[in-house]
Design a protein around this motif. Structure first.
Motif, mmCIF file in Angstrom:
data_model
loop_
_atom_site.group_PDB
_atom_site.id
_atom_site.type_symbol
_atom_site.label_atom_id
_atom_site.label_comp_id
_atom_site.label_asym_id
_atom_site.label_seq_id
_atom_site.Cartn_x
_atom_site.Cartn_y
_atom_site.Cartn_z
ATOM 1 N N PRO A 240 101.833 -8.302 41.509
ATOM 2 C CA PRO A 240 102.603 -8.930 40.433
ATOM 3 C C PRO A 240 103.559 -7.919 39.814
ATOM 4 C CG PRO A 240 100.376 -8.448 39.706
ATOM 5 C CD PRO A 240 100.415 -8.136 41.174
ATOM 6 N N PHE A 241 104.678 -8.403 39.339
ATOM 7 C CA PHE A 241 105.654 -7.536 38.682
ATOM 8 C C PHE A 241 106.072 -8.189 37.379
ATOM 9 C CE2 PHE A 241 110.293 -6.065 38.556
ATOM 10 C CZ PHE A 241 109.971 -4.944 37.812
ATOM 11 N N GLU A 242 105.715 -7.521 36.286
ATOM 12 C CA GLU A 242 105.933 -8.049 34.951
ATOM 13 C C GLU A 242 105.314 -9.444 34.861
ATOM 14 O OE1 GLU A 242 110.146 -7.351 34.180
ATOM 15 O OE2 GLU A 242 109.705 -5.283 33.598
ATOM 16 N N MET A 243 105.955 -10.393 34.244
ATOM 17 C CA MET A 243 105.334 -11.698 34.017
ATOM 18 C C MET A 243 105.811 -12.763 34.995
ATOM 19 S SD MET A 243 107.370 -12.994 30.603
ATOM 20 C CE MET A 243 106.665 -11.682 29.633
ATOM 21 N N TYR A 244 106.479 -12.335 36.080
ATOM 22 C CA TYR A 244 107.116 -13.292 36.974
ATOM 23 C C TYR A 244 106.402 -13.449 38.313
ATOM 24 C CZ TYR A 244 110.969 -12.875 33.659
ATOM 25 O OH TYR A 244 111.734 -12.873 32.516
ATOM 26 N N GLY A 245 105.200 -12.936 38.453
ATOM 27 C CA GLY A 245 104.511 -13.045 39.718
ATOM 28 C C GLY A 245 104.944 -11.976 40.691
ATOM 29 N N GLY A 246 104.814 -12.251 41.984
ATOM 30 C CA GLY A 246 105.094 -11.253 43.001
ATOM 31 C C GLY A 246 106.543 -11.216 43.433
ATOM 32 N N VAL A 247 106.835 -10.285 44.341
ATOM 33 C CA VAL A 247 108.165 -10.179 44.947
ATOM 34 C C VAL A 247 108.038 -10.532 46.419
ATOM 35 C CG1 VAL A 247 108.942 -8.441 43.304
ATOM 36 C CG2 VAL A 247 107.907 -7.707 45.451
ATOM 37 N N GLY A 248 109.080 -11.086 46.987
ATOM 38 C CA GLY A 248 109.045 -11.439 48.400
ATOM 39 C C GLY A 248 110.397 -11.925 48.875
ATOM 40 N N GLN A 249 110.758 -11.606 50.070
ATOM 41 C CA GLN A 249 111.998 -11.908 50.790
ATOM 42 C C GLN A 249 113.070 -10.872 50.481
ATOM 43 O OE1 GLN A 249 113.190 -15.994 51.091
ATOM 44 N NE2 GLN A 249 115.199 -15.491 51.893
ATOM 45 N N GLY A 250 113.539 -10.263 51.532
ATOM 46 C CA GLY A 250 114.569 -9.246 51.375
ATOM 47 C C GLY A 250 114.837 -8.536 52.679
ATOM 48 N N CYS A 251 115.087 -7.231 52.597
ATOM 49 C CA CYS A 251 115.526 -6.497 53.766
ATOM 50 C C CYS A 251 115.187 -5.014 53.621
ATOM 51 C CB CYS A 251 117.030 -6.663 53.967
ATOM 52 S SG CYS A 251 117.982 -6.549 52.438
ATOM 53 N N LEU A 252 115.052 -4.351 54.770
ATOM 54 C CA LEU A 252 114.785 -2.913 54.828
ATOM 55 C C LEU A 252 115.953 -2.233 55.523
ATOM 56 C CD1 LEU A 252 111.916 -4.398 54.741
ATOM 57 C CD2 LEU A 252 111.002 -2.254 55.637
ATOM 58 N N VAL A 253 116.215 -0.960 55.141
ATOM 59 C CA VAL A 253 117.333 -0.241 55.729
ATOM 60 C C VAL A 253 116.998 1.240 55.808
ATOM 61 C CG1 VAL A 253 118.502 0.158 53.511
ATOM 62 C CG2 VAL A 253 119.859 0.040 55.620
ATOM 63 N N ASP A 254 117.516 1.904 56.829
ATOM 64 C CA ASP A 254 117.322 3.348 56.959
ATOM 65 C C ASP A 254 118.383 4.080 56.152
ATOM 66 O OD1 ASP A 254 119.376 2.501 58.754
ATOM 67 O OD2 ASP A 254 119.211 4.405 59.812
ATOM 68 N N ASN A 255 117.983 5.175 55.506
ATOM 69 C CA ASN A 255 118.912 6.034 54.779
ATOM 70 C C ASN A 255 119.421 7.137 55.698
ATOM 71 O OD1 ASN A 255 118.346 4.626 52.292
ATOM 72 N ND2 ASN A 255 116.393 5.738 52.248
ATOM 73 N N ALA A 256 120.478 7.799 55.288
ATOM 74 C CA ALA A 256 121.090 8.835 56.125
ATOM 75 C C ALA A 256 120.159 10.006 56.388
ATOM 76 C CB ALA A 256 122.382 9.330 55.468
ATOM 77 N N ASP A 257 119.193 10.249 55.486
ATOM 78 C CA ASP A 257 118.292 11.388 55.653
ATOM 79 C C ASP A 257 117.026 11.045 56.422
ATOM 80 O OD1 ASP A 257 116.918 9.846 53.867
ATOM 81 O OD2 ASP A 257 116.793 11.359 52.279
ATOM 82 N N GLY A 258 116.957 9.830 56.988
ATOM 83 C CA GLY A 258 115.803 9.441 57.781
ATOM 84 C C GLY A 258 114.747 8.665 57.023
#
Length: 542
Positions: A240-258
């Protein structure tokens, strides 16, 4: 590509305030090219659509282009005959960079049931439509190392495209990759985001159950050594995050430093669906999201990030971007603005003369909004300009010349939502009034036609002036989801009108966060106009 500054990796030790974009930016897709991250999001019925946002640090974002100006898939995109695409239209885009070109895939919900594939040499555009394949829900475009092209969509559905992306490949891969386990039965499992890392395929999705306490949402991942499977599952974040329940749906990305980072959104009611920035910790080949405890990082000592690159003031000086559908070739709008449905560029007036329905050049320093079609409420009024409201609190105000309004005209500002407040100047029988109404749109769910609008007049004030100032305040802090309104006749003394009016996020109707809306529509005769001198936006980032 050469960036303006070096990338900074996002790690568990950094402190910042989440949500990192405190505004409605749902269904994110992300890629990195050189020193820039590029983000695309859902804007449904708003035009231009499929906004491209850019950042060098995953924290500060600016809108740099839109993939398309408008969608020409029938009258409902034009708000004709009460037909709408509220809650439909452009949906769940996917952005990729491959062999020197950017590609965007998205579907348009509802008839005619087809997707869109666009390409561009630069993320700033211009974007070119290259194909309209069949509808594939929540698709994630993927270019494999052998140059074969796929879309991961729906719930673990893999579809192969032709190498030139011209269509679904005849005889190509078309399969369901896995069966739901007992844990996922009854859950909404969608929002595909796919990437490849160290030779393995990773398919990430939201897992969500309606009606479960604490608004159950989480991000899950399916991993395989071959694109066709077999796939194994792991829960990446469930907190849970604050009073709004969980987080879900999005994307992952690699940074320039690995290292890796992720943007995962959270439903926050009236403000909409807001992206949260989470570090990625690779553990046993799985990209675990969040801090060391698997939580959403959040430093309350810091203010929220500035939204000026996404929502901003406008002096209406024409210092914006040229759009192909503008009445005048030189007409420009700032990238923060989107029209509610397809705009009208040109129309034929009562004298048979072609005129511009909107312009920022007819009267330099002003945005002219001319009525070009009759409407009976703001929800089916063409040429309504919108931009995102931001949290936790914000306000927007306009200075408006009303001297050329005609009888039956309605012009003003709104905290635009399916249930909302509308502050209008109404001209009837040669006289003007400022009127605050509480309005609620009712949609026929099957065809998205406006069935009716309930309107309750809250307060009205007679005026006798050619210039008015109107303002809307919004408070989304801790689920308040309230708006209230003020007016001024001199720009100095502001007077509150009416009381607080709630705004409600409703996925069965608009399915979007609350927007600023600036409108002018005719109920009797077209051709009247208002001139907007400026729109001023202020945010409370505490």
């Amino acid at each position: 590509m050469v960036g303006i500054c070096a990338l900074t990796s996002i790690n568990a030790q950094e402190t910042y305030r989440n949500p990192i974009i405190n505004a409605d930016v749902p269904d994110m897709s992300l890629c990195r090219v050189g020193d820039y991250y590029y983000l695309i999001s859902t804007t449904m019925h708003l035009m231009p659509g499929a906004p491209i946002m850019r950042s060098t640090d995953m924290k500060n974002w600016e809108t740099i282009s839109y993939v398309f100006d408008k969608i020409n898939d029938g009258d409902r995109y034009d708000l004709k005959d009460n037909k709408t695409v509220y809650g439909q239209g452009q949906w769940a885009s996917s952005i990729r960079y491959h062999n020197g070109k950017f590609y965007v895939w998205f579907t348009a919900n509802g008839a005619p049931g087809k997707g869109f594939i666009y390409t561009a040499d630069k993320a700033e555009g211009p974007w070119k439509l290259i194909q309209r394949p069949r509808h594939l829900h929540d698709g994630s475009l993927f270019f494999d190392d052998d140059n074969r092209v796929y879309i991961f969509c729906e719930t673990g559905h893999l579809v192969e495209l032709n190498e030139d992306l011209s269509d679904v490949k005849e005889g190509g891969t078309d399969m369901i990759l896995f069966e739901r386990d007992a844990e996922e039965r009854g859950a909404l499992l969608e929002g595909s985001s796919v990437f490849k890392h160290n030779g393995k395929y990773y398919l990430c999705m939201i897992s969500m159950k309606w009606g479960v306490p604490n608004r159950y949402r989480r991000e899950v991942c399916y991993r395989a050594d071959k694109i066709t499977g077999p796939y194994e599952k792991k829960v990446l974040v469930e907190t849970p995050f604050e009073m709004y329940g969980g987080v879900g749906q999005g994307c992952l990305v690699d940074n320039a430093d690995g290292t890796w980072s992720s943007l995962i959104f959270q439903d926050r009611d009236g403000i909409g669906r807001t992206p949260c920035l989470l570090p990625v910790r690779w553990i046993d080949g799985w990209p675990m999201l969040g801090d060391a405890e698997g939580k959403v990082p959040n430093d309350y000592s810091k203010p929220f990030q500035s939204m000026e690159g996404i929502t901003s003031s406008d002096e209406c000086d024409g210092n914006g971007k040229t759009y192909g559908y503008a009445g005048e070739k030189e007409s420009k709008l700032k990238l923060c603005w989107q029209w509610n449905h397809n705009p009208i560029g040109l129309f034929i007036n009562q004298y048979g003369v072609t005129e511009n329905a909107w312009s920022v050049t007819e009267r330099p320093g002003f945005m002219r909004l001319r009525t070009a079609r009759l409407a009976d409420n703001v929800f089916n009024a063409p040429n309504t300009l919108t931009q995102r409201m931001t949290g936790p609190k914000c306000n927007g105000s306009i200075k408006m010349d009303i001297s050329k309004m005609k009888d039956g005209d309605r012009a003003g500002i709104s905290g635009f939502q399916s249930d909302c407040g509308v502050l209008s100047v109404k001209k009837d029988n040669g006289k003007c009034k400022i009127v605050l109404t509480k309005e609620s749109m009712k949609l026929q769910q099957g065809n998205r036609i406006i069935d009716h609008v309930d309107a309750e007049e809250v307060e009205k004030v007679d005026i006798n002036t050619n210039t008015v100032y109107l303002r809307v305040y919004a408070d989304f802090h801790e689920k308040r989801d309230m708006t209230w309104y003020e007016y001024s006749l001199d720009g100095k003394k502001w007077i509150k009108i009416g009381g607080e009016i709630p705004v409600k996020f409703d996925y069965t109707r608009m399915f979007m966060g609350t927007k600023f809306a600036v409108f002018n529509y005719a109920t009797k005769k077209t051709g009247g106009y208002v001139d907007i001198d400026w729109f001023h936006y202020e945010a409370d980032l505490r």
